[in-house]
Enzyme design. Structure first.
Site, mmCIF file in Angstrom:
data_model
loop_
_atom_site.group_PDB
_atom_site.id
_atom_site.type_symbol
_atom_site.label_atom_id
_atom_site.label_comp_id
_atom_site.label_asym_id
_atom_site.label_seq_id
_atom_site.Cartn_x
_atom_site.Cartn_y
_atom_site.Cartn_z
ATOM 1 N N ARG A 19 6.740 -5.027 0.528
ATOM 2 C CA ARG A 19 6.486 -3.836 1.359
ATOM 3 C C ARG A 19 7.009 -2.565 0.674
ATOM 4 O O ARG A 19 6.237 -1.755 0.175
ATOM 5 C CB ARG A 19 7.146 -4.039 2.743
ATOM 6 C CG ARG A 19 6.690 -3.058 3.805
ATOM 7 C CD ARG A 19 7.336 -1.683 3.738
ATOM 8 N NE ARG A 19 8.787 -1.711 3.831
ATOM 9 C CZ ARG A 19 9.544 -0.637 3.604
ATOM 10 N NH1 ARG A 19 9.004 0.518 3.296
ATOM 11 N NH2 ARG A 19 10.863 -0.732 3.665
ATOM 12 N N ASP A 20 8.313 -2.404 0.563
ATOM 13 C CA ASP A 20 8.844 -1.142 0.034
ATOM 14 C C ASP A 20 8.474 -0.978 -1.437
ATOM 15 O O ASP A 20 8.188 0.134 -1.895
ATOM 16 C CB ASP A 20 10.375 -1.112 0.201
ATOM 17 C CG ASP A 20 10.934 0.295 0.262
ATOM 18 O OD1 ASP A 20 10.137 1.252 0.184
ATOM 19 O OD2 ASP A 20 12.160 0.457 0.392
ATOM 20 N N HIS A 213 20.588 -0.548 2.257
ATOM 21 C CA HIS A 213 19.240 -0.475 1.654
ATOM 22 C C HIS A 213 19.302 0.628 0.593
ATOM 23 O O HIS A 213 19.106 1.806 0.889
ATOM 24 C CB HIS A 213 18.219 -0.156 2.756
ATOM 25 C CG HIS A 213 16.805 0.011 2.295
ATOM 26 N ND1 HIS A 213 15.817 -0.932 2.531
ATOM 27 C CD2 HIS A 213 16.187 1.012 1.647
ATOM 28 C CE1 HIS A 213 14.667 -0.511 2.047
ATOM 29 N NE2 HIS A 213 14.859 0.684 1.499
ATOM 30 N N HIS A 215 18.244 2.461 -2.959
ATOM 31 C CA HIS A 215 17.282 2.670 -4.046
ATOM 32 C C HIS A 215 18.095 3.021 -5.292
ATOM 33 O O HIS A 215 19.230 3.488 -5.193
ATOM 34 C CB HIS A 215 16.287 3.775 -3.663
ATOM 35 C CG HIS A 215 15.264 3.313 -2.663
ATOM 36 N ND1 HIS A 215 13.940 3.115 -2.984
ATOM 37 C CD2 HIS A 215 15.375 2.972 -1.360
ATOM 38 C CE1 HIS A 215 13.285 2.686 -1.905
ATOM 39 N NE2 HIS A 215 14.132 2.594 -0.904
ATOM 40 N N CYS A 246 10.048 6.111 -6.521
ATOM 41 C CA CYS A 246 10.533 7.049 -5.512
ATOM 42 C C CYS A 246 9.620 8.264 -5.568
ATOM 43 O O CYS A 246 9.539 8.924 -6.608
ATOM 44 C CB CYS A 246 11.979 7.420 -5.812
ATOM 45 S SG CYS A 246 12.609 8.682 -4.698
ATOM 46 N N ASN A 255 13.537 0.187 -5.341
ATOM 47 C CA ASN A 255 14.704 -0.378 -4.650
ATOM 48 C C ASN A 255 15.644 -0.999 -5.676
ATOM 49 O O ASN A 255 15.231 -1.352 -6.785
ATOM 50 C CB ASN A 255 14.267 -1.510 -3.713
ATOM 51 C CG ASN A 255 13.454 -1.019 -2.557
ATOM 52 O OD1 ASN A 255 12.240 -0.912 -2.656
ATOM 53 N ND2 ASN A 255 14.096 -0.713 -1.454
HETATM 54 P P1 HMG Z 1 -0.410 9.935 13.434
HETATM 55 O O1 HMG Z 1 -1.545 10.473 12.633
HETATM 56 O O2 HMG Z 1 0.616 10.897 13.952
HETATM 57 O O3 HMG Z 1 -0.905 8.986 14.608
HETATM 58 O O4 HMG Z 1 0.318 8.856 12.527
HETATM 59 P P2 HMG Z 1 -1.536 9.334 16.035
HETATM 60 O O5 HMG Z 1 -0.708 8.621 17.028
HETATM 61 O O6 HMG Z 1 -1.758 10.808 16.166
HETATM 62 O O7 HMG Z 1 -2.966 8.615 15.930
HETATM 63 C C1 HMG Z 1 -3.956 9.055 15.013
HETATM 64 C C2 HMG Z 1 -4.834 7.881 14.633
HETATM 65 O O8 HMG Z 1 -4.046 6.890 13.961
HETATM 66 C C3 HMG Z 1 -5.474 7.172 15.836
HETATM 67 O O9 HMG Z 1 -6.734 6.672 15.415
HETATM 68 C C4 HMG Z 1 -4.556 5.998 16.066
HETATM 69 O O10 HMG Z 1 -5.182 4.918 16.702
HETATM 70 C C5 HMG Z 1 -4.182 5.630 14.629
HETATM 71 P P3 HMG Z 1 -8.102 7.369 15.908
HETATM 72 O O11 HMG Z 1 -8.066 7.279 17.385
HETATM 73 O O12 HMG Z 1 -8.010 8.789 15.397
HETATM 74 O O13 HMG Z 1 -9.167 6.561 15.221
HETATM 75 N N1 HMG Z 1 -2.905 4.925 14.546
HETATM 76 C C6 HMG Z 1 -2.703 3.829 13.796
HETATM 77 N N2 HMG Z 1 -3.509 3.141 12.958
HETATM 78 C C7 HMG Z 1 -2.963 2.039 12.351
HETATM 79 N N3 HMG Z 1 -1.693 1.631 12.547
HETATM 80 C C8 HMG Z 1 -0.869 2.299 13.360
HETATM 81 C C9 HMG Z 1 -1.368 3.446 14.031
HETATM 82 N N4 HMG Z 1 -0.821 4.324 14.901
HETATM 83 C C10 HMG Z 1 -1.754 5.223 15.221
HETATM 84 N N5 HMG Z 1 0.379 1.861 13.535
HETATM 85 C C11 HMG Z 1 1.828 7.067 12.013
HETATM 86 C C12 HMG Z 1 1.548 8.260 12.920
HETATM 87 C C13 HMG Z 1 3.264 6.634 12.225
HETATM 88 C C14 HMG Z 1 0.887 5.944 12.366
HETATM 89 C C15 HMG Z 1 1.603 7.531 10.552
HETATM 90 O O14 HMG Z 1 2.431 8.621 10.307
HETATM 91 C C16 HMG Z 1 1.865 6.465 9.544
HETATM 92 O O15 HMG Z 1 1.145 5.499 9.420
HETATM 93 N N6 HMG Z 1 2.922 6.636 8.704
HETATM 94 C C17 HMG Z 1 3.266 5.690 7.671
HETATM 95 C C18 HMG Z 1 4.669 5.826 7.360
HETATM 96 C C19 HMG Z 1 5.125 4.782 6.359
HETATM 97 O O16 HMG Z 1 4.671 3.662 6.312
HETATM 98 N N7 HMG Z 1 6.112 5.198 5.520
HETATM 99 C C20 HMG Z 1 6.706 4.339 4.597
HETATM 100 C C21 HMG Z 1 7.691 3.402 5.235
HETATM 101 S S1 HMG Z 1 9.294 4.108 5.573
HETATM 102 C C22 HMG Z 1 10.214 3.797 4.186
HETATM 103 O O17 HMG Z 1 9.677 3.406 3.183
HETATM 104 C C23 HMG Z 1 11.704 3.939 4.217
HETATM 105 C C24 HMG Z 1 12.433 2.601 4.204
HETATM 106 O O18 HMG Z 1 12.101 1.844 3.053
HETATM 107 C C25 HMG Z 1 13.953 2.831 4.237
HETATM 108 C C26 HMG Z 1 14.427 3.830 3.180
HETATM 109 O O19 HMG Z 1 14.325 3.557 1.974
HETATM 110 O O20 HMG Z 1 14.854 4.911 3.595
HETATM 111 C C27 HMG Z 1 12.046 1.774 5.434
HETATM 112 MG MG MG Z 2 13.125 2.048 1.098
#
Ligand code: HMG
Ligand code: MG
Length: 308
Positions: A19-20, A213, A215, A246, A255
């Site tokens: 995933r990450d 966690h 990086h 990153c 990571n």
């Molecule tokens: P949004 O655009 O604000 O969503 O996205 P919305 O609620 O306004 O909805 C818009 C459209 O998205 C709608 O579809 C929803 O149904 C759809 P439409 O009606 O227009 O056809 N939708 C979705 N589709 C699929 N899956 C969903 C979903 N939710 C709504 N879950 C959202 C908000 C959170 C979904 C968006 O911002 C997003 O997908 N972000 C991804 C963020 C991400 O994955 N980031 C990386 C992970 S975090 C990380 O890596 C850090 C970590 O490793 C720790 C560290 O290192 O710090 C964990």
């Molecule tokens: Mg991370």
């Protein structure tokens, strides 16, 4: 005696490479190659594997095959292995549960700007979105892990206040999150900063509820693990080979590499249950699928030793 020592010194590793790691790589790896990678991670002894995310494809195309990957993962019973995935809202949660997951992870951050850019919400809105997940997870008997990103520093806002991380940690734990993974998202922290953060958290939260966690952007991740271990943390996230990057530091590694973590822990007398040689096999599989050299020093040393 052996058993007792094993229990006291056991360190949990959550493998986040699928995933990450992969979410930060430009190459989109095929579902079949992801699955082969996951099988080889299981063979290496990893028991907690974060497999994918149920997020918007437009935001993270690398995770766009989550349901297809889940179908392969859950095609047979894999006793003793816990698979998890990221779910930012109830839509993601439902897709994850329908795909067979019994554990999900919610994710927010200490930084307001990061949360906005990452999930298009304020911190408060993110926790409101999670409340539906918490409610359903209690009914469905699904485990929920919680990530807090940017616990030390944010790429937009700079240094973060530990008190803010404490406040979010307590709110998520109150909702039944079983473990908080402290995300040092951009890999800039040094041990004194980790110590300062944990000093604040550990006044009110048991170390058994926290995970590190890290990086490895500046090569400080193992030093930060050592600091965390000295303060009682026994759970860390890492990715095989150091997979990932990153987005805020060009050329940076991803990571903390699982190989580096396992080598360090085992040599320091901790037990991980992971076989380093088999882990190198897993990284070799993904390295050849991606056509990219992995950064982990332990992986490089171990794989070169095989060829000499
Ligand atoms: P949004 O655009 O604000 O969503 O996205 P919305 O609620 O306004 O909805 C818009 C459209 O998205 C709608 O579809 C929803 O149904 C759809 P439409 O009606 O227009 O056809 N939708 C979705 N589709 C699929 N899956 C969903 C979903 N939710 C709504 N879950 C959202 C908000 C959170 C979904 C968006 O911002 C997003 O997908 N972000 C991804 C963020 C991400 O994955 N980031 C990386 C992970 S975090 C990380 O890596 C850090 C970590 O490793 C720790 C560290 O290192 O710090 C964990
Ligand atoms: Mg991370």
């Amino acid at each position: 005696m052996g058993k007792e020592k094993w229990q006291v010194n056991f360190v949990k590793i959550t493998e986040v490479g699928p995933r990450d790691g992969l979410q930060n790589e430009k190459t989109i790896v095929s579902t079949e190659d992801k699955f082969k990678f996951i099988l080889s991670l299981i063979r290496a002894g990893l028991k907690h594997i974060e497999a994918t995310s149920f997020v918007r494809k437009e935001w993270v195309p690398q995770m766009g095959d989550a349901p297809e990957l889940a179908k392969l993962i859950f095609s047979e019973n894999r006793p003793g292995i816990e698979f998890s995935c990221l779910t930012p809202n109830i839509k993601g949660y439902e897709a994850a549960i329908n795909s067979g997951f019994k554990e999900v992870a919610v994710f927010t951050a200490t930084s307001e700007s990061f949360t906005q850019k990452n999930i298009n919400k304020t911190i408060e809105e993110s926790i409101t979105a999670f409340s539906e997940i918490f409610k359903r997870a209690r009914i469905d008997n699904v485990k929920v892990r919680g990530y807090i990103s940017t616990v030390i520093a944010c790429p937009y806002e700079g240094k973060m206040a530990p008190e803010k991380t404490l406040e979010i940690t307590k709110r998520l734990l109150d909702e039944g999150v079983y473990e908080i993974s402290l995300g040092e998202t951009i890999g800039v922290a040094v041990p004194s900063e980790v110590e300062a953060l944990l000093n604040v958290l550990l006044k009110e939260v048991s170390p058994a509820l926290l995970a590190g966690h890290f990086h490895d952007t500046y090569g400080m991740a193992i030093s930060n693990v050592k600091q965390s271990l000295s303060m009682g943390i026994r759970s860390f996230d890492s990715s095989a080979g150091g997979l990932g990057g990153c987005p805020y530091a060009k050329g940076a590694s991803g990571n903390l590499a699982t190989e580096d973590l396992v080598y360090f822990l085992e040599r320091e007398g901790y037990a991980t249950g992971v076989n380093l040689d088999h882990l190198v096999d897993a990284s070799l599989i993904m390295q050849s699928a991606m056509g990219k050299a992995f950064a982990s020093r332990t992986f490089i040393a171990k794989s070169h030793a095989r060829n000499s």
